[in-house]
Design an enzyme around this catalytic site. Sequence first.
Site, short mmCIF file in Angstrom:
data_model
loop_
_atom_site.label_atom_id
_atom_site.label_comp_id
_atom_site.label_asym_id
_atom_site.label_seq_id
_atom_site.Cartn_x
_atom_site.Cartn_y
_atom_site.Cartn_z
N ALA A 129 12.74 -19.91 16.23
CA ALA A 129 13.98 -20.17 16.96
C ALA A 129 13.76 -20.03 18.46
CB ALA A 129 15.08 -19.23 16.48
N GLU B 179 8.01 -10.26 22.99
CA GLU B 179 7.63 -10.14 21.58
C GLU B 179 7.09 -8.74 21.30
OE1 GLU B 179 6.84 -10.05 17.91
OE2 GLU B 179 7.79 -11.89 18.65
N GLU C 76 8.66 -24.85 2.88
CA GLU C 76 8.83 -26.16 2.26
C GLU C 76 9.65 -27.03 3.22
OE1 GLU C 76 9.16 -24.25 -2.23
OE2 GLU C 76 10.94 -24.52 -0.97
N TYR D 197 23.44 -25.03 -0.02
CA TYR D 197 22.18 -25.63 -0.43
C TYR D 197 22.41 -26.88 -1.28
CZ TYR D 197 18.38 -22.52 1.07
OH TYR D 197 17.43 -21.86 1.80
N VAL E 88 12.39 -4.95 22.59
CA VAL E 88 13.70 -4.91 23.23
C VAL E 88 14.57 -3.92 22.47
CG1 VAL E 88 15.77 -6.23 23.81
CG2 VAL E 88 13.48 -7.25 24.12
N SER F 92 15.88 -9.81 11.01
CA SER F 92 14.53 -10.30 10.75
C SER F 92 14.24 -10.21 9.26
CB SER F 92 13.50 -9.46 11.52
OG SER F 92 12.18 -9.77 11.08
N THR G 175 15.20 -21.89 6.20
CA THR G 175 14.45 -23.12 6.46
C THR G 175 13.97 -23.10 7.91
OG1 THR G 175 16.39 -24.39 7.22
CG2 THR G 175 15.89 -24.44 4.85
#
Length: 588
Positions: free
Chosen positions: A33, A56, A82, A201, A250, A292, A507
Amino acid sequence: MYYSSGNYEAFARPRKPAGVDGKRAWFVGSGLASLAGAAFLVRDGQLAGERITILEQQRIPGGALDGIKEPERGFVVRGGREMENHFECLWDLFRSVPSIEIEGASVLDEFYWLNKDDPNFSLQRVTHQQGRDAGTNGLFALNDRAQRDLLKVFLATRQEMEGKRIDEVFGEDFLSSNFWLYWRTMFAFEQWHSALEMKLYLHRFVHHIGGLPDFSALKFTKYNQYESLVLPLVRWLMDQGVVFQYDTEVTDVDFSFTDGRKQATALHWVSGGEPGGVQLTADDLLFTTIGSLTENSDNGDQHTPAKLKEGPAPAWDLWRRIAAKHPDFGRPDVFGAHVPQTKWESATVTTLDHRIPEYIQKVCKRDPFSGRVVTGGIVTARDSSWLLSWTVNRQPHFKQQPKNQIVVWLYSLFVDVPGDYVKKPMQECTGEEITREWLYHLGVPVEHIDKLAAEAAKCVPVMMPYVTSFFMPRQAGDRPDVVPPGAVNFAFIGQFAEAGDRDCIFTTEYSVRTGMEAAYRLLGVERGIPEVFNSTYDVRALLNAASRLRDGKPVALPGPHALRKRLNKRLETSEIGELLSEYNLLPE
């Protein structure tokens, strides 16, 4: 910001937003993202790369899109992605990222040509009785009651599905069908997960219903997702001058709230063990990845189980601190406080010689050393107590992988019940023990299992406490909007931000969509965001899905035989009849 489709919007180049040269951008996390958001700021927002900083916690970018060779342990991938042809935002991004494999091509070009030349499909989706064909024959085996359950959920409103579990809206007939077996193992759904996400979905992938049994709906990269997707994107961003600041956690974000206006005012971090941060003005744009799925992942090895780490979770704790400051910032504990329901374990097995690949070939019916599609997706051991599934992608899966080795990825949905060969829960097993259980379901004779697991393979188990946390039942407001109401200089991105109203999580597309929406909205980019593919409104896709869900059985018309015959005759001469006949829904 608005959504669009068609070439008119897809090929248009936006003009440079007003005031962009005075902006700076900060990204919390370096998952897909954030990488996508930074790319859209550069490409479409025309923000100079050197004015973008990505913070990061780890010492490598990519977030959940990983793939690495660890010293001593071996090759590790926590999960696989996928993909399909209608990931509109993902392909919009990678059309602009140069391939590091093919000179003059983009990552999209490379991916497109690969899947044209070597299309994906499975020759063996389900096994039982130690590697034997389970005889599902590509059928969904949905009886009338199960079909009614599916239709009811499909036609329900979003609000009717909020807060509900899958097993609250589907009965036992559905939950014992082949459809549910294909579905749950392909997407990692559990019965206690969100009925709303199940509905999303169904709508999102209705055009691929027919491809569920053999994975012909799917497309895969040449190598692992880090080398095929993350590495070229990071290289391109660095070429644009984007700054990556690693080893930086962070810890908090300050905000001001005045007259409905929300502004991020400060960013706090610990970098290299030292506290630090930056004051933010209205011209500092902040993009924060919240939550996460791979937080607190732990790697075991051949002789050590992976640990279930339920202690402090920095990504979740950051979201909790942020959420405490305003009700518009979401409810993280809806997702991140249910480890027993959100955990599962994966493992990467590397075969070391020809002995195990011979058994792989018997099941998948392809040469695993060919360099082409091998299993074509996961193979599920239907009678596995762990509900174990495994896959072999195109080999080599890593560029530095020796030619005589095969990298296998496997995972189990039920990690806290004893296995069928190894009488221990997966979460208590070493890599060698997990390999034994897999070899048992692969069809290796029992007398050879222990020897092969010890000598012919190396396995790295990975426990992930939050891997399906975004599937927990939720309601409106549990996930914050990408740009909350009144926000002037900040956005939330990633799988736990609410983007649009029709896309679904877990996804690569969703991660990219949140990054794109955040960049376009905060900079005022004058280009439409590609809307979710509209197959749910395409009568052809719906008829084809209906036919496949019924395993090709026509729909019987009501009434006496004579009346049905007259109706059939009338339908046969109409466009409606032609459509029904084309999709095998009209009885002979």
